[in-house]
Design a protein around this motif. Sequence first.
Motif, PDB file in Angstrom:
ATOM      1  N   TYR A  93      12.755   2.936  -1.381  1.00 30.41           N
ATOM      2  CA  TYR A  93      12.998   1.903  -0.377  1.00 30.41           C
ATOM      3  C   TYR A  93      13.755   2.424   0.832  1.00 30.41           C
ATOM      4  CZ  TYR A  93      11.426  -2.062  -3.113  1.00 30.41           C
ATOM      5  OH  TYR A  93      10.658  -2.967  -3.781  1.00 30.41           O
ATOM      6  N   SER A  94      13.343   1.954   2.018  1.00 29.60           N
ATOM      7  CA  SER A  94      14.133   2.128   3.238  1.00 29.60           C
ATOM      8  C   SER A  94      15.078   0.938   3.391  1.00 29.60           C
ATOM      9  CB  SER A  94      13.231   2.216   4.471  1.00 29.60           C
ATOM     10  OG  SER A  94      12.444   3.376   4.420  1.00 29.60           O
ATOM     11  N   LEU A 103       4.241  -8.052   5.335  1.00 30.80           N
ATOM     12  CA  LEU A 103       4.076  -6.670   4.895  1.00 30.80           C
ATOM     13  C   LEU A 103       2.609  -6.266   4.827  1.00 30.80           C
ATOM     14  CD1 LEU A 103       6.690  -6.697   1.991  1.00 30.80           C
ATOM     15  CD2 LEU A 103       7.027  -5.990   4.385  1.00 30.80           C
ATOM     16  N   SER A 104       2.360  -5.036   5.246  1.00 30.09           N
ATOM     17  CA  SER A 104       1.026  -4.454   5.185  1.00 30.09           C
ATOM     18  C   SER A 104       1.136  -3.135   4.437  1.00 30.09           C
ATOM     19  CB  SER A 104       0.499  -4.226   6.607  1.00 30.09           C
ATOM     20  OG  SER A 104      -0.810  -3.754   6.572  1.00 30.09           O
ATOM     21  N   VAL A 105       0.099  -2.807   3.671  1.00 27.02           N
ATOM     22  CA  VAL A 105       0.115  -1.611   2.828  1.00 27.02           C
ATOM     23  C   VAL A 105      -1.053  -0.694   3.198  1.00 27.02           C
ATOM     24  CG1 VAL A 105       0.096  -0.732   0.454  1.00 27.02           C
ATOM     25  CG2 VAL A 105       1.023  -3.013   0.934  1.00 27.02           C
ATOM     26  N   THR A 106      -0.745   0.580   3.344  1.00 30.06           N
ATOM     27  CA  THR A 106      -1.767   1.603   3.537  1.00 30.06           C
ATOM     28  C   THR A 106      -1.763   2.479   2.293  1.00 30.06           C
ATOM     29  OG1 THR A 106      -1.414   1.571   5.919  1.00 30.06           O
ATOM     30  CG2 THR A 106      -2.568   3.484   5.016  1.00 30.06           C
ATOM     31  N   SER A 107      -2.915   2.570   1.624  1.00 30.98           N
ATOM     32  CA  SER A 107      -3.020   3.327   0.371  1.00 30.98           C
ATOM     33  C   SER A 107      -3.684   4.676   0.616  1.00 30.98           C
ATOM     34  CB  SER A 107      -3.849   2.551  -0.659  1.00 30.98           C
ATOM     35  OG  SER A 107      -3.204   1.344  -0.996  1.00 30.98           O
ATOM     36  N   THR A 108      -3.126   5.691  -0.038  1.00 36.84           N
ATOM     37  CA  THR A 108      -3.654   7.055   0.046  1.00 36.84           C
ATOM     38  C   THR A 108      -3.751   7.630  -1.357  1.00 36.84           C
ATOM     39  OG1 THR A 108      -2.638   7.387   2.219  1.00 36.84           O
ATOM     40  CG2 THR A 108      -3.233   9.376   0.991  1.00 36.84           C
ATOM     41  N   ILE A 109      -4.854   8.322  -1.633  1.00 39.46           N
ATOM     42  CA  ILE A 109      -4.980   9.032  -2.908  1.00 39.46           C
ATOM     43  C   ILE A 109      -4.210  10.346  -2.775  1.00 39.46           C
ATOM     44  CG2 ILE A 109      -6.555  10.175  -4.515  1.00 39.46           C
ATOM     45  CD1 ILE A 109      -8.706   8.146  -3.667  1.00 39.46           C
ATOM     46  N   GLU A 110      -3.158  10.488  -3.568  1.00 39.24           N
ATOM     47  CA  GLU A 110      -2.329  11.697  -3.505  1.00 39.24           C
ATOM     48  C   GLU A 110      -2.812  12.794  -4.428  1.00 39.24           C
ATOM     49  OE1 GLU A 110       1.910  11.061  -3.983  1.00 39.24           O
ATOM     50  OE2 GLU A 110       2.014  11.118  -1.798  1.00 39.24           O
ATOM     51  N   HIS A 128       4.830  -1.367   5.336  1.00 40.17           N
ATOM     52  CA  HIS A 128       5.509  -1.557   6.622  1.00 40.17           C
ATOM     53  C   HIS A 128       5.561  -3.041   6.945  1.00 40.17           C
ATOM     54  CE1 HIS A 128       4.257   2.660   6.857  1.00 40.17           C
ATOM     55  NE2 HIS A 128       5.314   2.805   7.632  1.00 40.17           N
ATOM     56  N   ASP A 129       6.574  -3.425   7.718  1.00 39.03           N
ATOM     57  CA  ASP A 129       6.669  -4.815   8.145  1.00 39.03           C
ATOM     58  C   ASP A 129       5.892  -5.002   9.448  1.00 39.03           C
ATOM     59  OD1 ASP A 129       8.337  -3.917  10.218  1.00 39.03           O
ATOM     60  OD2 ASP A 129      10.169  -4.695   9.302  1.00 39.03           O
ATOM     61  N   ALA A 130       5.916  -6.220   9.987  1.00 35.74           N
ATOM     62  CA  ALA A 130       5.121  -6.550  11.174  1.00 35.74           C
ATOM     63  C   ALA A 130       5.516  -5.733  12.402  1.00 35.74           C
ATOM     64  CB  ALA A 130       5.227  -8.043  11.475  1.00 35.74           C
ATOM     65  N   HIS A 134       9.120   1.004   8.286  1.00 37.02           N
ATOM     66  CA  HIS A 134       8.870   1.346   6.884  1.00 37.02           C
ATOM     67  C   HIS A 134       9.827   0.554   6.003  1.00 37.02           C
ATOM     68  CE1 HIS A 134       9.473   3.705   3.163  1.00 37.02           C
ATOM     69  NE2 HIS A 134       8.162   3.833   3.245  1.00 37.02           N
ATOM     70  N   VAL A 135       9.287  -0.062   4.957  1.00 40.74           N
ATOM     71  CA  VAL A 135      10.104  -0.828   4.024  1.00 40.74           C
ATOM     72  C   VAL A 135      10.206  -0.092   2.695  1.00 40.74           C
ATOM     73  CG1 VAL A 135      10.344  -3.029   2.786  1.00 40.74           C
ATOM     74  CG2 VAL A 135       9.518  -3.010   5.149  1.00 40.74           C
TER      75      VAL A 135
END
Length: 150
Positions: A93-94, A103-110, A128-130, A134-135
């Motif tokens: 957490y930040s 909140l919006s989420v960006t997903s990445t395959i690590e 991330h928030d609006a 970074h949250v």
Amino acid sequence: MALDQSFVGRTYPPTPAYEVGREKIREFAEAIGDANPAYVDQGAAKELGHPEVIAPPTFVFAITFKAAGAVIEDPQLGLDYSRVVHGDQKFAYSRPVRAGDRLSVTSTIEAIKSLAGNDILDIRGEVHDASGEHVVTAWTKLVSRAPEGA
């Protein structure tokens, strides 16, 4: 069938914003049996330096796991979700999630690994928030069990 290693590093588009509501936070805190007053009482949250009630740390899982659906449902990846078990979860957490956040989420395959016929898929969700702040980052590990007899 092993998952395609070329998917490592693939990032999926951000999700539409999810608005965090006080009632959702209260329901979640109640469901997990956490009576922290900062989850339900704005005054208690303000005493701790927060402008609004905050969510328990694992609250964000519901948002990030739904966002990981873009990965899970990607037909090109070839994941058989009927064989999947949740392997691990961690968060960095930040700042806490607060009521009123969008909140919006960006997903990445690590990572994608194969071990004893099982496929292990690591997904990172950046939340991330609006305003773009970074949250939290959430890591989800999914294990797709090998088919019977494999």
